[in-house]
Design a protein around this motif. Structure first.
Motif, PDB file in Angstrom:
ATOM      1  N   UNK A   1      11.027  64.919  68.386  1.00 42.61           N
ATOM      2  CA  UNK A   1      11.894  63.979  67.683  1.00 42.61           C
ATOM      3  C   UNK A   1      12.294  62.864  68.637  1.00 42.61           C
ATOM      4  N   UNK A   2      12.950  61.856  68.063  1.00 45.40           N
ATOM      5  CA  UNK A   2      13.356  60.686  68.833  1.00 45.40           C
ATOM      6  C   UNK A   2      14.862  60.509  68.716  1.00 45.40           C
ATOM      7  N   UNK A   3      15.500  60.247  69.843  1.00 43.34           N
ATOM      8  CA  UNK A   3      16.942  60.020  69.873  1.00 43.34           C
ATOM      9  C   UNK A   3      17.243  58.601  69.400  1.00 43.34           C
ATOM     10  N   UNK A   4      18.253  58.472  68.551  1.00 40.76           N
ATOM     11  CA  UNK A   4      18.749  57.164  68.116  1.00 40.76           C
ATOM     12  C   UNK A   4      20.180  57.029  68.620  1.00 40.76           C
ATOM     13  N   UNK A   5      20.652  55.808  68.770  1.00 35.46           N
ATOM     14  CA  UNK A   5      21.971  55.603  69.366  1.00 35.46           C
ATOM     15  C   UNK A   5      23.122  56.137  68.520  1.00 35.46           C
ATOM     16  N   UNK A   6      22.985  56.183  67.200  1.00 37.85           N
ATOM     17  CA  UNK A   6      24.093  56.605  66.356  1.00 37.85           C
ATOM     18  C   UNK A   6      23.891  57.874  65.563  1.00 37.85           C
TER      19      UNK A   6
ATOM     20  N   UNK B   1      27.320  56.155  75.585  1.00 34.56           N
ATOM     21  CA  UNK B   1      28.488  56.914  76.014  1.00 34.56           C
ATOM     22  C   UNK B   1      28.874  58.064  75.113  1.00 34.56           C
ATOM     23  N   UNK B   2      28.424  58.059  73.869  1.00 35.61           N
ATOM     24  CA  UNK B   2      28.747  59.167  72.964  1.00 35.61           C
ATOM     25  C   UNK B   2      27.607  60.175  72.896  1.00 35.61           C
ATOM     26  N   UNK B   3      26.389  59.702  72.678  1.00 39.27           N
ATOM     27  CA  UNK B   3      25.295  60.639  72.414  1.00 39.27           C
ATOM     28  C   UNK B   3      24.630  61.208  73.655  1.00 39.27           C
ATOM     29  N   UNK B   4      25.055  60.804  74.841  1.00 38.46           N
ATOM     30  CA  UNK B   4      24.355  61.231  76.051  1.00 38.46           C
ATOM     31  C   UNK B   4      24.474  62.731  76.323  1.00 38.46           C
ATOM     32  N   UNK B   5      25.519  63.369  75.806  1.00 37.49           N
ATOM     33  CA  UNK B   5      25.682  64.812  76.021  1.00 37.49           C
ATOM     34  C   UNK B   5      25.769  65.523  74.679  1.00 37.49           C
ATOM     35  N   UNK B   6      24.802  66.417  74.435  1.00 39.63           N
ATOM     36  CA  UNK B   6      24.705  67.143  73.176  1.00 39.63           C
ATOM     37  C   UNK B   6      25.117  68.598  73.401  1.00 39.63           C
ATOM     38  N   UNK B   7      25.887  69.138  72.468  1.00 41.59           N
ATOM     39  CA  UNK B   7      26.353  70.518  72.539  1.00 41.59           C
ATOM     40  C   UNK B   7      25.818  71.314  71.352  1.00 41.59           C
ATOM     41  N   UNK B   8      25.183  72.442  71.651  1.00 42.00           N
ATOM     42  CA  UNK B   8      24.749  73.386  70.610  1.00 42.00           C
ATOM     43  C   UNK B   8      25.464  74.701  70.914  1.00 42.00           C
TER      44      UNK B   8
ATOM     45  N   UNK C   1      21.935  78.113  59.339  1.00 46.67           N
ATOM     46  CA  UNK C   1      22.137  76.720  59.703  1.00 46.67           C
ATOM     47  C   UNK C   1      22.985  76.656  60.959  1.00 46.67           C
ATOM     48  N   UNK C   2      22.491  75.932  61.947  1.00 48.87           N
ATOM     49  CA  UNK C   2      23.198  75.766  63.211  1.00 48.87           C
ATOM     50  C   UNK C   2      23.589  74.294  63.316  1.00 48.87           C
ATOM     51  N   UNK C   3      24.870  74.053  63.518  1.00 44.60           N
ATOM     52  CA  UNK C   3      25.357  72.684  63.646  1.00 44.60           C
ATOM     53  C   UNK C   3      25.518  72.353  65.123  1.00 44.60           C
ATOM     54  N   UNK C   4      25.227  71.111  65.460  1.00 38.94           N
ATOM     55  CA  UNK C   4      25.426  70.660  66.834  1.00 38.94           C
ATOM     56  C   UNK C   4      25.968  69.246  66.807  1.00 38.94           C
ATOM     57  N   UNK C   5      26.494  68.804  67.950  1.00 35.57           N
ATOM     58  CA  UNK C   5      27.134  67.488  67.981  1.00 35.57           C
ATOM     59  C   UNK C   5      27.123  66.914  69.391  1.00 35.57           C
ATOM     60  N   UNK C   6      27.572  65.674  69.468  1.00 33.24           N
ATOM     61  CA  UNK C   6      27.809  65.064  70.774  1.00 33.24           C
ATOM     62  C   UNK C   6      29.060  65.714  71.357  1.00 33.24           C
ATOM     63  N   UNK C   7      29.328  65.420  72.604  1.00 34.66           N
ATOM     64  CA  UNK C   7      30.465  66.029  73.292  1.00 34.66           C
ATOM     65  C   UNK C   7      31.802  65.677  72.661  1.00 34.66           C
ATOM     66  N   UNK C   8      31.868  64.561  71.900  1.00 33.90           N
ATOM     67  CA  UNK C   8      33.117  64.176  71.236  1.00 33.90           C
ATOM     68  C   UNK C   8      33.190  64.706  69.802  1.00 33.90           C
ATOM     69  N   UNK C   9      32.084  65.267  69.295  1.00 34.53           N
ATOM     70  CA  UNK C   9      32.064  65.804  67.939  1.00 34.53           C
ATOM     71  C   UNK C   9      31.851  64.770  66.851  1.00 34.53           C
ATOM     72  N   UNK C  10      31.522  63.539  67.223  1.00 28.25           N
ATOM     73  CA  UNK C  10      31.378  62.473  66.224  1.00 28.25           C
ATOM     74  C   UNK C  10      29.953  62.343  65.679  1.00 28.25           C
TER      75      UNK C  10
END
Length: 92
Positions: free
Chosen positions: A11-16, A42-49, A74-83
C-alpha cells in the motif's frame, strides 16, 4: 499475495489517511508501505496498532511492518494522536 508462506500486502501512505487492508488469520503478514516524498508529516509519521503491540515510525521510501493475526475480526489502528485511522480486516 502469499510468498513463501507470508502474506505480502502493498500500500501507499497518504498525508491525511491510512490504508485499509485485508489479511488472513494465522498467516504471517509482511505489509509493505511505500511513503512517497512529502507523504510523511507530523501526524501520520507514527502509526500505532495496539492489538498487535506495534508502533511504527514511517520514513520516506519503503516501510515494512510484520505481524501474524491470530483470529478473524476487525483491528483498528491510528496515528499517535488518534486522528488518522485505518482498519485491518482479518478473515478466516
Amino acid at each position: 499475495e502469499i510468498v513463501d508462506g507470508v502474506q505480502v500486502v502493498n500500500s501507499t501512505l497518504a498525508s491525511g489517511r491510512y490504508p485499509d487492508i485485508t489479511v488472513r488469520a494465522g498467516v504471517p503478514v509482511r505489509w509493505v508501505v511505500d511513503a512517497p516524498r512529502g507523504s510523511v508529516n507530523g501526524c501520520n509519521y507514527r502509526m500505532l496498532i495496539p492489538d498487535y503491540g506495534i508502533e511504527h515510525t514511517f520514513k520516506t521510501g519503503r516501510n515494512v511492518i510484520e505481524f501474524t493475526p491470530a483470529e478473524a475480526g476487525t483491528v483498528h489502528y491510528s496515528c499517535w494522536m488518534g486522528m488518522i485511522r485505518g482498519t485491518i480486516t482479518v478473515t478466516e
